[in-house]
Every structure is written in structure tokens, then in C-alpha cells.
Design an enzyme around this catalytic site. Structure first.
Site, short mmCIF file in Angstrom:
data_model
loop_
_atom_site.label_atom_id
_atom_site.label_comp_id
_atom_site.label_asym_id
_atom_site.label_seq_id
_atom_site.Cartn_x
_atom_site.Cartn_y
_atom_site.Cartn_z
N ASP A 111 1.96 0.89 -8.14
CA ASP A 111 3.25 1.01 -8.84
C ASP A 111 4.20 1.98 -8.14
OD1 ASP A 111 2.00 -0.64 -10.62
OD2 ASP A 111 2.28 0.65 -12.38
N ARG A 138 3.99 -0.65 12.99
CA ARG A 138 3.64 -1.93 12.37
C ARG A 138 3.80 -1.79 10.86
NH1 ARG A 138 -2.03 -4.82 11.14
NH2 ARG A 138 -1.03 -6.57 10.13
N ASN A 185 -7.71 -6.76 14.26
CA ASN A 185 -7.99 -5.58 13.45
C ASN A 185 -9.48 -5.34 13.55
OD1 ASN A 185 -5.34 -5.90 12.69
ND2 ASN A 185 -5.77 -6.26 10.51
N GLU A 205 -4.95 -3.02 14.17
CA GLU A 205 -5.45 -2.00 13.23
C GLU A 205 -6.79 -1.48 13.73
OE1 GLU A 205 -6.01 -2.98 9.07
OE2 GLU A 205 -4.08 -4.01 9.00
N HIS A 256 1.15 -9.54 4.27
CA HIS A 256 -0.02 -8.66 4.21
C HIS A 256 -0.49 -8.61 2.74
CE1 HIS A 256 -2.14 -5.12 6.37
NE2 HIS A 256 -2.73 -5.23 5.19
N HIS A 277 -2.86 -4.40 -12.89
CA HIS A 277 -2.41 -4.18 -14.27
C HIS A 277 -3.31 -4.88 -15.28
CE1 HIS A 277 1.83 -3.43 -12.47
NE2 HIS A 277 1.07 -2.35 -12.44
N ASN A 334 -1.68 -11.21 8.04
CA ASN A 334 -2.70 -10.20 8.27
C ASN A 334 -4.04 -10.62 7.67
OD1 ASN A 334 -3.53 -7.34 9.01
ND2 ASN A 334 -4.06 -7.39 6.83
N GLU A 335 -5.04 -10.75 8.52
CA GLU A 335 -6.42 -10.94 8.11
C GLU A 335 -6.66 -12.15 7.22
OE1 GLU A 335 -8.09 -7.28 6.64
OE2 GLU A 335 -7.91 -6.31 8.58
N GLN A 386 0.81 -1.22 0.00
CA GLN A 386 0.00 0.00 0.00
C GLN A 386 0.84 1.27 0.00
OE1 GLN A 386 -2.62 -1.86 3.28
NE2 GLN A 386 -4.02 -0.49 2.23
N TYR A 401 -12.75 -2.52 12.65
CA TYR A 401 -13.24 -1.28 12.06
C TYR A 401 -14.72 -1.04 12.31
CZ TYR A 401 -8.83 -1.01 9.52
OH TYR A 401 -7.50 -0.92 9.21
C1 GBH Z 1 -7.74 -3.72 6.64
O1 GBH Z 1 -8.79 -4.53 6.23
C2 GBH Z 1 -6.46 -4.05 5.94
O2 GBH Z 1 -5.62 -4.86 6.73
C3 GBH Z 1 -5.71 -2.85 5.44
O3 GBH Z 1 -4.72 -3.23 4.55
C4 GBH Z 1 -6.69 -1.88 4.86
O4 GBH Z 1 -6.07 -0.80 4.22
C5 GBH Z 1 -7.57 -1.39 5.96
O5 GBH Z 1 -8.18 -2.44 6.63
C6 GBH Z 1 -8.66 -0.44 5.53
O6 GBH Z 1 -9.57 -1.08 4.67
O7 GBH Z 1 -15.15 -5.09 -1.28
O8 GBH Z 1 -16.23 -3.09 -0.49
O9 GBH Z 1 -16.90 -5.23 0.40
C7 GBH Z 1 -10.03 -4.24 6.80
C8 GBH Z 1 -11.08 -5.22 6.45
C9 GBH Z 1 -12.57 -6.19 4.99
C10 GBH Z 1 -12.06 -3.91 4.66
C11 GBH Z 1 -13.19 -6.27 3.67
C12 GBH Z 1 -12.75 -3.95 3.31
C13 GBH Z 1 -14.39 -5.27 1.97
C14 GBH Z 1 -14.58 -4.16 1.06
N1 GBH Z 1 -11.62 -5.15 5.13
N2 GBH Z 1 -13.57 -5.06 3.13
S1 GBH Z 1 -15.79 -4.43 -0.17
#
Ligand code: GBH
Length: 499
Positions: A70, A95, A328, A397, A140, A57, A184-185, A37, A330
Site C-alpha cells: 500500500d 532497472r 535473474n 537481477e 513485473h 488485502h 520479468n521471470e 515493491q 540467485y
Molecule cells: C526475484 O525473484 C524477483 O524478480 C524480485 O521481484 C524479488 O524481489 C527478488 O527476486 C528476490 O526474491 O515461496 O518461499 O518458495 C527471484 C525468484 C523464485 C524467489 C521463487 C522466491 C519462491 C519463494 N524467486 N521464490 S517460496
């Protein structure tokens, strides 16, 4: 009256309101990023193609704004700017993740890329210079394409490839890295990458590839844990864990017992899929998953279930393979009832859950899937304590997306409210949360959302070749938090118009 008010105030302070904003001694703060990222430099200095290079790509239409990794934030060349930003924030740890295809371009350990080693050593040294501890994720999501060509995580041979890669990293960097994350995840890797098209490699083998992936991935994780434990731990004196993402499920009507049961099922399918085999006494996949999938598979006319329980050897081998529970987190979704979710493919993980869900809860963010539901975080943490025998927990996260505004009150409010939940569960429920990593340092390549959704506490102008970083208000907020170990109450951090 006045006396009563004063006594009232004193009792409030004593009952904990006063210390509710202060984190306990030893609690650590960091920020998190991932190699693909931010690094860029996708095809120079010996790095080979990974699955995200391939996806962006070959199918750019899958990325919301057509961007890719890229150049990303060009951290391969600008890592010192990242480290300076980390030092400004004052964090205890950073991290980051290692790019497998930068270190071992063939994916296997027959050839080691010296520039890759040089890069990570320089980054680790720059962190040491500022007294910032690295917490390093081995994987990741950026699998070398050459290994994907062999099936990726659907191929059991990945267990060996991942162990060999980890072995190299422990040997090469283990003197500088004391805290490791294997993967990760896992849910996002297996479900979004093999059971859907939401993430690379976008295989979309729904209900099949996702479960092949989880079998391999859990075994590979366990082998890497045992390798570290037996060969490196004593010498290098570090720790190793896995980071599992949670979308927490709540019943939309808490009085509805059917919904309550289904929400538990959904949590077992989501978090338990990977946590149950590692963090329970019993081990193995959650019983409700094994049962539901066996039942669905029978109805589909299959002679074997699409997911089978591990055998005894693997149940024992996978159990207990994480020093901490890395979470993690959210957001929270709601379960509205039994049945087949209207968005579910057949067969699929979602159909296997037997639950219908909705995201219609809380305030929104720039990401459709991310709703602001702080209470769900508290409930998740209490559930982890009771479901997994009170594990020590790191939040690896947590963060919020917007469109990149510098006055990011939405992010600050989110952080304030989610961190408040952490304080509550620490002080009221004795949940052992030991540290917190904010996602993320700089606005970066947000996978299929490209740069359209921004999670950074630093704004990055991706139209400029030098990718300038500008601190947002949330950077000042986090800096104040880390300096005082207390949730900042300063009114400049809160949008007065919205309070
Ligand atoms: C994390 O995932 C990641 O570890 C990290 O790299 C990422 O940048 C960050 O969160 C923020 O997203 O296709 O619209 O249904 C978090 C979990 C689960 C977030 C799946 C997005 C589906 C998007 N993710 N999810 S969608």
C-alpha cells in the site's frame, strides 16, 4: 628462494589473477527494482487495483509479516530520494518497472491515467538529470485485477491486452527509454502464480494453469517484440529482451550419471521452459518437457497432454524474439535422484520433471530458498553459452537477503563471490556477459515475505511515515566497485572475524 617467489608472483599476475578483479571496458553496472515493491500509492492518483493489492488485502495471512504494498517505500512520492541514492552509487543504469494499473487503470487502452504518465515522466527526467540510463520492465507481476478477473495469463486474449499496453508505453515513453524488458521471470508468473499459491494471483491450478499461462505469455512476449521491432525500433533506436529467472540445478553427486541427466532435465524444465522457445535454433518447448508431460498426462487418463508443443507458426513467431538473454540469478538447488519430489502436488510441474531436489547446499540467507552457491552461477552461465548459441547476456537481477543489518557483510561476500564468477566466465570461457543489475536499491516489499527478508543496499525503516533510507555497508562497496570497475579488496568490506 626469494627469486623463485618473485617469478611465481609475476606469472600469477600474467596468468590473469591480477585482471580477474577488473571488469572489461564497456561492462555496465546498475541496480534493479519493481514498481509494486517500492511505489506504494496503491489507490491514489488514478491507479487501480492489481493482483498483489487483491492478494495482500483479501488474504493477508499469506504474507509472512502481514505487510503489503500500500505504501511500500513510498517511491511514488519519494522517487527523487531513490534517484539521489542511485547517483550516490554512481550506477550506469537503473532497472525499474512500470505499473500497468497506474498507466491503464482498466487494463485496456480505453482510458489513460494522466497522473501515471506524469509520474513516470518525472522519474525518467530525474534519471536523465543524473545521467542514469533507464532499463524498463513492462511487466513485473502486478497485473490489473480487471484482467485477472478475465483469467489473466490463462486467457489467450492477454496477448492483445499486453500488446496494446506495450504499444502505449513505447509511444509515450520511447523517446526516453532505449532499453526494454518485456516480462520479468515468466517461470515465477506461471508456476508460482497459476500452478501454486506462492505468488499472486495464487490460482494453484497445478499442472494445468501453469501451462496455459506459458502458452499465452510466450506468445504475448513475442508479439510485443515484433511490435517494437517493426514499428518502433528504427525510430527509437533501442533494444528489447526478456528476463528469465534461473534456479540452477546441479547433481548432488557429479559422478552419478542418472543425476547428471536429471539435473539437465530440471534445467530444461526451469530455464529451458521459457528460454528454449526464444533462444534456440530449433525453437519450441524443450523436447524433454513435452515428452514427460505427455507421458504423465496419459497415465492420468487424459486424452490430450497438459502441455502441447507450439504449432509451426508459433514456433517460428517466438524464436529469436530477444536482443539479449536477460538472466535473474540467485541460487542453486541439487538433484538427488529420480522420482516424485515429496513436496510435489499431483499433477504438477515438479512431478512432471521426474526429479527429486533439495536446497541443502551452501550457506543460507534470510530466504529459505536462497543458498549461497557461487560456483553454480558460473556453471549456469557456461551452460547458457553452450545451450543458446553464445548469446549476449545481461544479468538483470542478482542479490542476497538478510534481516536488514547495516553491516551487511553477508551481502558483500555474496556479491564479491558471484561477481567473481562473472569475471571468470568472461575471461576464461568467453561468455558474453555485458552488464549487471544488483537486486536491489532499497529494502522493499518482498512479495509473500513482506518486509521480513531484505535485499536492499539501503535500509528502509518502514515504521516511519517518511520511510527514511540509510546506506548499508554494501552501498559503499557497490559505489567503490562502480567507481573503479574493479572488485573492491578493501578490508573494511570484509568481516575479519569470519575470514
Ligand atoms: C526475484 O525473484 C524477483 O524478480 C524480485 O521481484 C524479488 O524481489 C527478488 O527476486 C528476490 O526474491 O515461496 O518461499 O518458495 C527471484 C525468484 C523464485 C524467489 C521463487 C522466491 C519462491 C519463494 N524467486 N521464490 S517460496
Amino acid at each position: 628462494m626469494v627469486w623463485l617467489a618473485i617469478i611465481g608472483l609475476l606469472t600469477l599476475c600474467h596468468s590473469g589473477i591480477a585482471h580477474r578483479t577488473k571488469f572489461p571496458d564497456g561492462f555496465t553496472f546498475g541496480v534493479a527494482t519493481a514498481a509494486h515493491q517500492i511505489e506504494g500509492a496503491w489507490n491514489i492518483s488514478g491507479k487501480s487495483e492489481n493482483v498483489w493489492d487483491r492478494l495482500t488485502h483479501s488474504r493477508p495471512e499469506l504474507i509472512a509479516d502481514g505487510t503489503n504494498g500500500d505504501v511500500a517505500t513510498d517511491s511514488y512520492h519519494r522517487y527523487q530520494e531513490d534517484v539521489d541514492a542511485l547517483a550516490y552509487l554512481g550506477v550506469d543504469f537503473y532497472r525499474l518497472s512500470l505499473s500497468w494499473s497506474r498507466i491503464l487503470p482498466s487494463g485496456r487502452n480505453n482510458y489513460i491515467n494522466p497522473d501515471g504518465i506524469r509520474y513516470y515522466n518525472a522519474l525518467l527526467d530525474a534519471l536523465a538529470e543524473k545521467n542514469i540510463e533507464p532499463l524498463v520492465t513492462l511487466f513485473h507481476w502486478d497485473l490489473p485485477q480487471s484482467l485477472q478477473d478475465l483469467g489473466g495469463w490463462a486467457n489467450p486474449k492477454m496477448i492483445d491486452f499486453f500488446r496494446d499496453y506495450a504499444d502505449f508505453c513505447f509511444r509515450e515513453f520511447g523517446d526516453k527509454i532505449k532499453s526494454w524488458i518485456t516480462i520479468n521471470e515468466p517461470y515465477e508468473i506461471c508456476e508460482d502464480g497459476y500452478g501454486d499459491e506462492k505468488k499472486a494471483p495464487a490460482i494453484d491450478s497445478h499442472g494445468v494453469g501453469n501451462y496455459l499461462c506459458s502458452d499465452t505469455l510466450l506468445k504475448a512476449h513475442a508479439e510485443v517484440f515484433h511490435l517494437y521491432n517493426e514499428t518502433y525500433r528504427e525510430k527509437q533506436n533501442g533494444t528489447i529482451m526478456i528476463s528469465i529467472n534461473s534456479i540452477w540445478y546441479e547433481p548432488s553427486d557429479p559422478e552419478n550419471t542418472e543425476q547428471v541427466t536429471l539435473a539437465e532435465t530440471a534445467n530444461q524444465f526451469k530455464f529451458g521452459w521459457f528460454a528454449h522457445p526464444i533462444f534456440t535454433e530449433q525453437g519450441g518447448y524443450p523436447a524433454v518437457m513435452v515428452e514427460n508431460i505427455a507421458r504423465e498426462s496419459m497415465q492420468e487418463g487424459l486424452t490430450k497432454p497438459r502441455l502441447q508443443q507450439f504449432d509451426d507458426y508459433w514456433i517460428q513467431r517466438i524464436k529469436g524474439t530477444s536482443d539479449f538473454l536477460g538472466i535473474n540469478h540467485y541460487t542453486t538447488f541439487l538433484v538427488t535422484g529420480p522420482g516424485v519430489d515429496p513436496t510435489a502436488k499431483s499433477p504438477s510441474w515438479l512431478k512432471d520433471t521426474g526429479a527429486v531436489t533439495t536446497m541443502e547446499v551452501g550457506e543460507d540467507s534470510a530466504s529459505e530458498w536462497l543458498r549461497v552457491v557461487p560456483a553454480g552461477f558460473g556453471n549456469l552461465l557456461r551452460w547458457c553459452k553452450s545451450s543458446y548459441n553464445d548469446p549476449p547476456i545481461y544479468i538483470t537481477e542478482n542479490g542476497f537477503s538478510d534481516r536488514g543489518t547495516l553491516e551487511d557483510y553477508g551481502r558483500i561476500k555474496y556479491l564479491n563471490d558471484y561477481l567473481t564468477e562473472i569475471l571468470n566466465v568472461i575471461y576464461e570461457d568467453n561468455v558474453r556477459v555485458l552488464g549487471y543489475a544488483l537486486w536491489t536499491l532499497v529494502d522493499n516489499f518482498e512479495w509473500r515475505a513482506g518486509f521480513s527478508e531484505r535485499f536492499g543496499v539501503y535500509y528502509v525503516d518502514i515504521t516511519q511515515p517518511d520511510r527514511p533510507r540509510t546506506p548499508k555497508l554494501s552501498a559503499e562497496y557497490y559505489r567503490a566497485l562502480v567507481a573503479t570497475r574493479e572488485l573492491p579488496q578493501d578490508e573494511r568490506f570484509f568481516d575479519q572475524a569470519r575470514l
